[in-house]
Design a protein around this motif. Sequence first.
Motif, short mmCIF file in Angstrom:
data_model
loop_
_atom_site.label_atom_id
_atom_site.label_comp_id
_atom_site.label_asym_id
_atom_site.label_seq_id
_atom_site.Cartn_x
_atom_site.Cartn_y
_atom_site.Cartn_z
N LEU A 52 0.88 -1.16 0.00
CA LEU A 52 0.00 0.00 0.00
C LEU A 52 0.92 1.21 0.00
O LEU A 52 1.71 1.40 0.93
N HIS A 53 0.87 2.01 -1.07
CA HIS A 53 1.76 3.16 -1.19
C HIS A 53 0.99 4.34 -1.76
O HIS A 53 0.39 4.23 -2.83
N ASN A 54 0.99 5.46 -1.05
CA ASN A 54 0.28 6.67 -1.47
C ASN A 54 -1.18 6.40 -1.79
O ASN A 54 -1.73 6.89 -2.77
N GLY A 55 -1.81 5.56 -0.98
CA GLY A 55 -3.22 5.27 -1.14
C GLY A 55 -3.56 4.30 -2.25
O GLY A 55 -4.72 4.08 -2.55
N ALA A 56 -2.54 3.73 -2.89
CA ALA A 56 -2.78 2.78 -3.99
C ALA A 56 -2.16 1.44 -3.63
O ALA A 56 -1.22 1.35 -2.84
N VAL A 57 -2.69 0.39 -4.23
CA VAL A 57 -2.19 -0.96 -4.01
C VAL A 57 -1.26 -1.32 -5.17
O VAL A 57 -1.59 -1.11 -6.34
N TRP A 58 -0.09 -1.84 -4.83
CA TRP A 58 0.92 -2.22 -5.81
C TRP A 58 1.31 -3.68 -5.60
O TRP A 58 1.33 -4.15 -4.46
N VAL A 59 1.66 -4.37 -6.68
CA VAL A 59 2.25 -5.70 -6.59
C VAL A 59 3.67 -5.59 -7.12
O VAL A 59 3.96 -4.77 -8.00
N GLN A 60 4.53 -6.42 -6.56
CA GLN A 60 5.95 -6.38 -6.93
C GLN A 60 6.48 -7.80 -6.98
O GLN A 60 6.34 -8.55 -6.03
N ASP A 61 7.08 -8.16 -8.11
CA ASP A 61 7.73 -9.46 -8.21
C ASP A 61 9.02 -9.38 -7.41
O ASP A 61 9.77 -8.43 -7.52
N ALA A 62 9.27 -10.38 -6.58
CA ALA A 62 10.46 -10.38 -5.72
C ALA A 62 11.58 -11.21 -6.33
O ALA A 62 12.37 -11.81 -5.63
N GLY A 63 11.63 -11.26 -7.66
CA GLY A 63 12.66 -12.05 -8.34
C GLY A 63 12.28 -13.51 -8.47
O GLY A 63 13.14 -14.38 -8.48
#
Length: 155
Positions: A52-63
């Motif tokens: 959760l960043h700046n009110g938005a939801v993000w997904v991130q591949d961790a490699g």
Amino acid sequence: MDRTPLLVGVDGPLAGNRYPVTVAGLRLGRDPANEVHIDDGGVSRQHARVLLHNGAVWVQDAGSRNGLFVNGQRVPDHKQVKEGDRIVLGAHTFTVELVAAERAEPEALAPPRPTAAAATGSGSPAWPIALVGAAMLLFVACSGLAAALWWASAN
């Protein structure tokens, strides 16, 4: 954000599980220490994160080895997701759902995570051991300080 985002399992063994997404984020993968533990050989130990960043939801591949997909498209690094997007890791599909903040009580949403004691079968929690170790370290540090002060005043 007046609504709390949830990561909701919609397909696979975790279907029906709901995990609140906080600023600290959720780690997803095969490692039991992850907030979302996925016991699947097609999923890496540290596969992805949901943030959760700046009110938005993000997904991130961790490699991860097999990738992270949002709505059928591979996410090579990170991507903002919105309510209803389908997030796929191995044979597991999740979606993002927004609920009123008062309904997002973590204890009622996600299944209980096993403790370190349950994983080792010891039957006792690990925190008392850590507490005793910290107390011993504090004692040694204070003893050293007391000896240094005594030495300084004697000379």
